[in-house]
Write an enzyme that holds these catalytic residues in place. Structure first.
Site, PDB file in Angstrom:
ATOM      1  N   LYS A   1       0.071   5.068  -1.851  1.00  0.00           N
ATOM      2  CA  LYS A   1      -0.148   5.914  -0.671  1.00  0.00           C
ATOM      3  C   LYS A   1       0.735   5.474   0.486  1.00  0.00           C
ATOM      4  O   LYS A   1       1.377   6.295   1.162  1.00  0.00           O
ATOM      5  CB  LYS A   1      -1.623   5.865  -0.277  1.00  0.00           C
ATOM      6  CG  LYS A   1      -1.992   6.732   0.917  1.00  0.00           C
ATOM      7  CD  LYS A   1      -2.006   5.966   2.231  1.00  0.00           C
ATOM      8  CE  LYS A   1      -3.112   4.938   2.278  1.00  0.00           C
ATOM      9  NZ  LYS A   1      -3.180   4.277   3.628  1.00  0.00           N
TER      10      LYS A   1
ATOM     11  N   THR B   1      -4.319   2.562   7.650  1.00  0.00           N
ATOM     12  CA  THR B   1      -2.879   2.804   7.589  1.00  0.00           C
ATOM     13  C   THR B   1      -2.681   4.303   7.409  1.00  0.00           C
ATOM     14  O   THR B   1      -2.997   4.863   6.363  1.00  0.00           O
ATOM     15  CB  THR B   1      -2.239   2.039   6.418  1.00  0.00           C
ATOM     16  OG1 THR B   1      -2.491   0.640   6.583  1.00  0.00           O
ATOM     17  CG2 THR B   1      -0.726   2.269   6.400  1.00  0.00           C
TER      18      THR B   1
ATOM     19  N   LYS C   1       3.384  -0.794  10.501  1.00  0.00           N
ATOM     20  CA  LYS C   1       2.564  -1.198   9.347  1.00  0.00           C
ATOM     21  C   LYS C   1       3.138  -0.635   8.049  1.00  0.00           C
ATOM     22  O   LYS C   1       3.214  -1.346   7.023  1.00  0.00           O
ATOM     23  CB  LYS C   1       1.127  -0.709   9.547  1.00  0.00           C
ATOM     24  CG  LYS C   1       0.208  -0.899   8.326  1.00  0.00           C
ATOM     25  CD  LYS C   1       0.069  -2.357   7.928  1.00  0.00           C
ATOM     26  CE  LYS C   1      -0.668  -2.542   6.608  1.00  0.00           C
ATOM     27  NZ  LYS C   1      -2.038  -2.038   6.605  1.00  0.00           N
TER      28      LYS C   1
END
Length: 282
Positions: A232, A88, A164
């Protein structure tokens, strides 16, 4: 198919096992070493690029930059290799990767996944795939091994990463929504088990609600997807919102809650630990 893997974290190990079980020849490099039955471990990441397909599963933009870009690693790849990045990463960094792959003449397929390590072990990930149709077609047999569905996100890799990031943002919002709902119902005498029985059986029966309601019921947050990684991804979402010059107040709220969880020492616990800080407040 010959498959190289760069990065063998908890997800990568399960994916590697499934490739081996499906009869693929798998070579892997991992910064911290490790072993997976049937996988040939190598000392240099360049050795994973001597394949038909290489799959990168490093943790974030900076890790990929360090391993791939700073070393110009792709210049050492076998001709015809398709490079699949399942990490990701930010949409902005994905654009940089597109240009780097163009310069090195290596096909680039974005394939971030939805699912935790237990889902990966079953070969039931949802793959969000984007890239040139010919490259996607070449790696499709391998992606089918690890997925229950491959979602076509179009020809441009950044699109898949934006999708995503948005999905993970929505999952954290769902976790926080459940915690806040329990505050309202539990303080008025309804046990959280009964409340979740209601919502799972009526309005909210999707997998995130099923999975994370269980953590909230038990007040247990053993690591599945670490809170540090969740933070994150929320940071990436905030960066994408800033790039779009938009204010997303719900995103700001869950980012703040995840930051609180990490700062309180829950970074290695499951990201659903953000619920704890709503449920345990005075």
């Amino acid at each position: 198919m010959e498959i190289g893997i760069i990065g063998l974290g908890s997800m990568g190990r399960e994916i590697a096992r499934n490739f081996v079980a499906a009869g693929h020849t798998v070579t892997a490099w991992n910064r911290s070493g490790g072993h997976v039955d049937g996988v040939r471990m190598v000392e240099k990441p360049a050795q994973t690029l001597e394949a038909d397909m290489a799959l990168t599963m490093l943790s974030d933009d900076s890790a990929i930059r360090s391993v791939l870009l700073d070393t110009n690693l792709l210049s050492q790849a076998r001709s015809g290799l398709v490079h699949v990045v399942t990490s990701t990463i930010s949409a902005a960094f994905a654009l940089e990767l597109v240009e780097h792959h163009r310069k090195t003449g290596i096909a680039f397929v974005a394939a971030p996944v939805l699912g935790r390590p237990d889902v990966a072990a079953k070969g039931e990930l949802n793959v969000l795939a984007a890239g040139a149709p010919a490259a996607l077609e070449k790696v499709k047999p391998a992606l089918e091994v690890i997925s229950k569905h491959i979602w076509d996100m179009g020809k441009e890799p950044p699109t898949a990463y934006a999708a995503k990031i948005a999905c993970n943002m929505m999952i954290t919002m769902a976790i926080e929504a459940m915690a806040e709902a329990v505050v309202l119902t539990e303080t008025n005498g309804l046990a959280r088990e009964r409340f979740f029985e209601l919502i799972l059986g009526t309005l909210f029966g999707s997998r995130p609600y099923q999975t994370y309601s269980g953590n909230i019921i038990r007040s247990e947050y053993q690591a599945g997807f670490k809170a540090t990684l969740g933070l994150k991804d929320l940071r990436l979402a905030k960066e994408a919102a800033a790039d779009a010059t938009r204010v997303l107040p719900m995103l700001d709220a869950v980012h703040g809650r995840m930051q609180e969880a990490v700062e309180a020492g829950f970074g290695d616990r499951d990201w659903s630990a953000i619920a704890k800080f709503t449920l345990d407040q005075d």
